[in-house]
Design a protein around this motif. Structure first.
Motif, PDB file in Angstrom:
ATOM      1  N   PRO A 203       1.082  -0.787  -0.056  1.00 33.86           N
ATOM      2  CA  PRO A 203      -0.075   0.323  -0.450  1.00 33.86           C
ATOM      3  C   PRO A 203       1.274   1.635  -0.333  1.00 33.86           C
ATOM      4  N   GLY A 204       0.516   2.536  -0.769  1.00 32.54           N
ATOM      5  CA  GLY A 204       1.162   3.686  -0.975  1.00 32.54           C
ATOM      6  C   GLY A 204       2.191   3.493  -1.854  1.00 32.54           C
ATOM      7  N   THR A 205       3.376   2.873  -1.837  1.00 37.65           N
ATOM      8  CA  THR A 205       4.246   2.404  -3.044  1.00 37.65           C
ATOM      9  C   THR A 205       4.260   1.583  -3.877  1.00 37.65           C
ATOM     10  N   GLY A 206       3.309   0.495  -3.976  1.00 29.80           N
ATOM     11  CA  GLY A 206       2.704   0.003  -5.340  1.00 29.80           C
ATOM     12  C   GLY A 206       3.551  -0.971  -4.896  1.00 29.80           C
ATOM     13  N   ARG A 207       4.226  -1.781  -6.642  1.00 31.45           N
ATOM     14  CA  ARG A 207       5.396  -2.944  -6.707  1.00 31.45           C
ATOM     15  C   ARG A 207       6.652  -2.620  -6.077  1.00 31.45           C
ATOM     16  N   GLY A 208       6.950  -3.642  -5.560  1.00 28.36           N
ATOM     17  CA  GLY A 208       8.124  -3.518  -5.163  1.00 28.36           C
ATOM     18  C   GLY A 208       9.386  -4.239  -4.791  1.00 28.36           C
TER      19      GLY A 208
ATOM     20  N   ASN B   8      14.776   6.418 -17.927  1.00 26.27           N
ATOM     21  CA  ASN B   8      15.475   7.951 -16.981  1.00 26.27           C
ATOM     22  C   ASN B   8      14.624   7.297 -15.436  1.00 26.27           C
ATOM     23  N   THR B   9      13.745   6.699 -15.240  1.00 26.72           N
ATOM     24  CA  THR B   9      13.196   5.708 -14.144  1.00 26.72           C
ATOM     25  C   THR B   9      14.088   4.880 -13.730  1.00 26.72           C
ATOM     26  N   ARG B  10      14.966   4.115 -14.386  1.00 22.10           N
ATOM     27  CA  ARG B  10      14.437   2.323 -13.601  1.00 22.10           C
ATOM     28  C   ARG B  10      15.860   2.361 -13.600  1.00 22.10           C
ATOM     29  N   ALA B  11      16.507   3.094 -14.637  1.00 27.95           N
ATOM     30  CA  ALA B  11      18.398   2.827 -14.529  1.00 27.95           C
ATOM     31  C   ALA B  11      19.202   3.196 -13.563  1.00 27.95           C
TER      32      ALA B  11
ATOM     33  N   LEU C 252      16.383  -6.130  -9.554  1.00 27.60           N
ATOM     34  CA  LEU C 252      17.039  -4.950  -8.969  1.00 27.60           C
ATOM     35  C   LEU C 252      16.584  -4.044  -9.045  1.00 27.60           C
ATOM     36  N   ASP C 253      15.801  -3.323 -10.286  1.00 24.08           N
ATOM     37  CA  ASP C 253      15.347  -2.090 -10.366  1.00 24.08           C
ATOM     38  C   ASP C 253      13.724  -2.030 -10.438  1.00 24.08           C
ATOM     39  N   LEU C 254      13.288  -3.157  -9.508  1.00 23.89           N
ATOM     40  CA  LEU C 254      12.001  -3.747  -8.541  1.00 23.89           C
ATOM     41  C   LEU C 254      12.136  -2.863  -7.657  1.00 23.89           C
ATOM     42  N   LEU C 255      13.407  -2.521  -6.909  1.00 24.14           N
ATOM     43  CA  LEU C 255      12.851  -1.769  -5.885  1.00 24.14           C
ATOM     44  C   LEU C 255      12.432  -0.280  -6.061  1.00 24.14           C
ATOM     45  N   ASN C 256      12.096   0.008  -4.629  1.00 22.68           N
ATOM     46  CA  ASN C 256      11.760   1.486  -4.756  1.00 22.68           C
ATOM     47  C   ASN C 256      12.401   2.607  -3.703  1.00 22.68           C
ATOM     48  N   HIS C 257      11.525   3.526  -3.854  1.00 20.78           N
ATOM     49  CA  HIS C 257      12.689   4.595  -3.561  1.00 20.78           C
ATOM     50  C   HIS C 257      12.485   4.864  -1.765  1.00 20.78           C
ATOM     51  N   SER C 258      12.850   5.455  -0.725  1.00 23.95           N
ATOM     52  CA  SER C 258      12.591   6.153   0.533  1.00 23.95           C
ATOM     53  C   SER C 258      14.226   6.844   0.494  1.00 23.95           C
TER      54      SER C 258
ATOM     55  N   CYS D 180      17.959   4.488  -1.069  1.00 22.98           N
ATOM     56  CA  CYS D 180      17.388   5.954  -2.033  1.00 22.98           C
ATOM     57  C   CYS D 180      18.039   6.111  -2.824  1.00 22.98           C
ATOM     58  N   TYR D 181      17.322   7.381  -3.900  1.00 24.74           N
ATOM     59  CA  TYR D 181      17.736   6.941  -5.641  1.00 24.74           C
ATOM     60  C   TYR D 181      18.212   8.827  -5.736  1.00 24.74           C
ATOM     61  N   GLY D 182      18.716   8.666  -3.943  1.00 24.04           N
ATOM     62  CA  GLY D 182      19.208  10.433  -4.014  1.00 24.04           C
ATOM     63  C   GLY D 182      18.589  11.072  -3.554  1.00 24.04           C
TER      64      GLY D 182
ATOM     65  N   GLU E 161      11.176  13.463 -12.672  1.00 21.79           N
ATOM     66  CA  GLU E 161      12.321  12.311 -13.222  1.00 21.79           C
ATOM     67  C   GLU E 161      12.045  10.512 -13.033  1.00 21.79           C
ATOM     68  N   TYR E 162      10.294  11.183 -11.768  1.00 22.03           N
ATOM     69  CA  TYR E 162      10.754   8.887 -10.863  1.00 22.03           C
ATOM     70  C   TYR E 162       8.891   9.268 -11.757  1.00 22.03           C
ATOM     71  N   GLY E 163       8.208  10.027 -11.322  1.00 25.59           N
ATOM     72  CA  GLY E 163       6.161  10.055 -11.521  1.00 25.59           C
ATOM     73  C   GLY E 163       5.782  10.185 -10.562  1.00 25.59           C
ATOM     74  N   PHE E 164       6.792  10.165  -9.423  1.00 21.42           N
ATOM     75  CA  PHE E 164       5.875  10.039  -8.293  1.00 21.42           C
ATOM     76  C   PHE E 164       6.625  11.111  -6.507  1.00 21.42           C
ATOM     77  N   VAL E 165       5.703  11.299  -6.029  1.00 23.70           N
ATOM     78  CA  VAL E 165       6.513  11.658  -5.042  1.00 23.70           C
ATOM     79  C   VAL E 165       6.701  11.021  -3.230  1.00 23.70           C
TER      80      VAL E 165
HETATM   81  C1  LIG Z   1      13.369   1.836 -10.067  1.00 22.88           C
HETATM   82  S1  LIG Z   1      11.355   1.663 -10.374  1.00 22.88           S
HETATM   83  C2  LIG Z   1      10.935   0.637  -9.258  1.00 22.88           C
HETATM   84  C3  LIG Z   1       9.704  -0.498  -9.352  1.00 22.88           C
HETATM   85  C4  LIG Z   1       8.692   0.192  -9.075  1.00 22.88           C
HETATM   86  N1  LIG Z   1       7.528   0.332  -8.663  1.00 22.88           N
HETATM   87  C5  LIG Z   1       8.090  -0.646 -10.265  1.00 22.88           C
HETATM   88  O1  LIG Z   1       6.868  -1.167  -9.906  1.00 22.88           O
HETATM   89  O2  LIG Z   1       8.422  -1.481 -11.159  1.00 22.88           O
HETATM   90  C6  LIG Z   1      10.767   3.216  -9.715  1.00 22.88           C
HETATM   91  C7  LIG Z   1       9.488   3.633 -10.014  1.00 22.88           C
HETATM   92  O3  LIG Z   1       8.442   3.476  -8.833  1.00 22.88           O
HETATM   93  C8  LIG Z   1       7.488   3.932  -8.180  1.00 22.88           C
HETATM   94  N2  LIG Z   1       8.289   4.595  -7.157  1.00 22.88           N
HETATM   95  C9  LIG Z   1       9.492   4.097  -6.316  1.00 22.88           C
HETATM   96  N3  LIG Z   1       9.605   5.029  -5.481  1.00 22.88           N
HETATM   97  C10 LIG Z   1       8.247   4.826  -4.964  1.00 22.88           C
HETATM   98  C11 LIG Z   1       7.738   5.152  -3.592  1.00 22.88           C
HETATM   99  N4  LIG Z   1       8.431   5.258  -2.691  1.00 22.88           N
HETATM  100  N5  LIG Z   1       6.044   5.650  -3.530  1.00 22.88           N
HETATM  101  C12 LIG Z   1       5.809   5.822  -4.399  1.00 22.88           C
HETATM  102  N6  LIG Z   1       6.031   5.371  -6.049  1.00 22.88           N
HETATM  103  C13 LIG Z   1       8.022   4.928  -6.099  1.00 22.88           C
HETATM  104  C14 LIG Z   1       7.999   5.289  -9.396  1.00 22.88           C
HETATM  105  O4  LIG Z   1       6.781   5.538 -10.219  1.00 22.88           O
HETATM  106  C15 LIG Z   1       9.428   5.805 -10.214  1.00 22.88           C
HETATM  107  O5  LIG Z   1       9.316   5.878 -11.461  1.00 22.88           O
END
Ligand SMILES: C[S@@+](CC[C@H](N)C(=O)[O-])C[C@H]1O[C@@H](n2cnc3c(N)ncnc32)[C@H](O)[C@@H]1O
Length: 287
Positions: free
Chosen positions: A32-37, A181-184, A208-214, A247-249, A259-263
């Protein structure tokens, strides 16, 4: 919720195993909140390597040069940018469908993105003014990128039975641009004559690019020249069955959206942009 049972992830794991990826403490899940990870299967200690992806799994400009596109890239003048080479390859492989060796990876990539360049103009018009200006710059950058791809993509016609204008359409290249741009991840490479002088630092890192940002976690991530793997070591511990973040930065929410389409909620780097000129004057004079 665990998603590792899904056919697309089963296929991806097989593909990774064939490329010598040894299993991992992490499994795909939706949160919930961050979606797929990715979720930890066991508790993770500070300093532990959480994922180590062999070079053979990375998609880089080396992959492009070794492919059927390599000869076209090598002879193209002026030399292509590394980013355009990667995007062209992604679009061509996506178009190849079942014939692509990258299919298991391509299947798990998002179909659409939420960066401002992908939003409808009516939605962009609702963004705060400074962000609107950045969104406009981003759109222009992507349009120029698309225009710069035209002649090279036309040169690829012998590889396709369908017209290249349809294969390498604006929407296809936009999708590829957003994917990179969003995954590399960052992997520096030495400059090669067949590419322009722009930095060649992007690598797509399946799984590895399934990892979300905190913004609240610290990790060390880099390509390890000894193991020839891209490794991520966490500096924070993580309990079993929790979402694992990287952490993406130290990005504020404007940068994250662009850059990533979320806040990010509770972002310690959050800041407020104030426009120059009358808006600012009005704001300050009322303060
Ligand atoms: C490297 S991918 C991470 C995996 C991605 N969630 C997926 O399902 O493929 C980066 C993307 O994940 C999403 N994302 C990453 N961190 C997030 C967060 N803290 N909250 C919401 N979306 C996030 C954004 O859409 C971002 O462009």
């Amino acid at each position: 919720m665990n998603e590792s049972y899904k056919p697309e992830f089963i296929e991806l794991r097989k593909w990774l195993k064939d490329r010598k990826f040894e299993d991992t403490n992490l499994i795909p899940a939706s949160f919930p909140g961050t979606g797929r990870g990715l979720m930890s299967r066991t508790s993770l200690r500070e300093g532990q390597v959480i994922i180590s992806l062999p070079e053979s799994c990375l998609l880089t400009t080396d992959t492009v040069i070794r492919s059927y596109l390599g000869a076209y890239v090598a002879k193209w003048r002026p030399p292509l940018s590394p980013l355009l080479a990667l995007c062209t390859f992604l679009v061509a492989e996506k178009h190849a469908g079942d014939r692509s060796p990258w299919k298991p990876y391509l299947e798990i990539l998002p179909k659409t993105y939420t960066c401002p360049v992908c939003l409808e103009p009516e939605v962009v018009s609702l963004l705060p003014k400074p962000l609107r200006a950045k969104a406009r710059e981003q759109r222009i950058r992507v349009q120029e990128f698309f225009a710069s791809s035209r002649d090279f993509c036309c040169s690829l016609q012998p590889l396709f039975s369908e017209a290249v204008e349809r294969v390498f359409s604006y929407s296809a290249l936009l999708w590829a641009w957003c994917t990179v741009n969003t995954r590399a991840v960052y992997v520096a490479r030495r400059r090669r004559q067949c590419f322009s002088a722009e930095p060649d630092t992007c690598a797509l890192a399946p799984y590895l690019d399934l990892l979300n940002h905190s913004p609240g976690v610290q990790v060390k991530a880099a390509f390890n020249e000894e193991t020839r793997c891209y490794e991520i070591r966490t500096s924070s511990s993580c309990r079993r069955h929790e979402e694992v973040f990287i952490c993406y930065g130290p990005h504020d929410n404007q940068r994250l959206l662009l850059e990533y389409g979320f806040v990010a909620a509770r972002n310690p780097h959050a800041c407020v942009y104030v426009s120059q000129g009358w808006d600012c004057f009005w704001f300050l004079s009322r303060g």
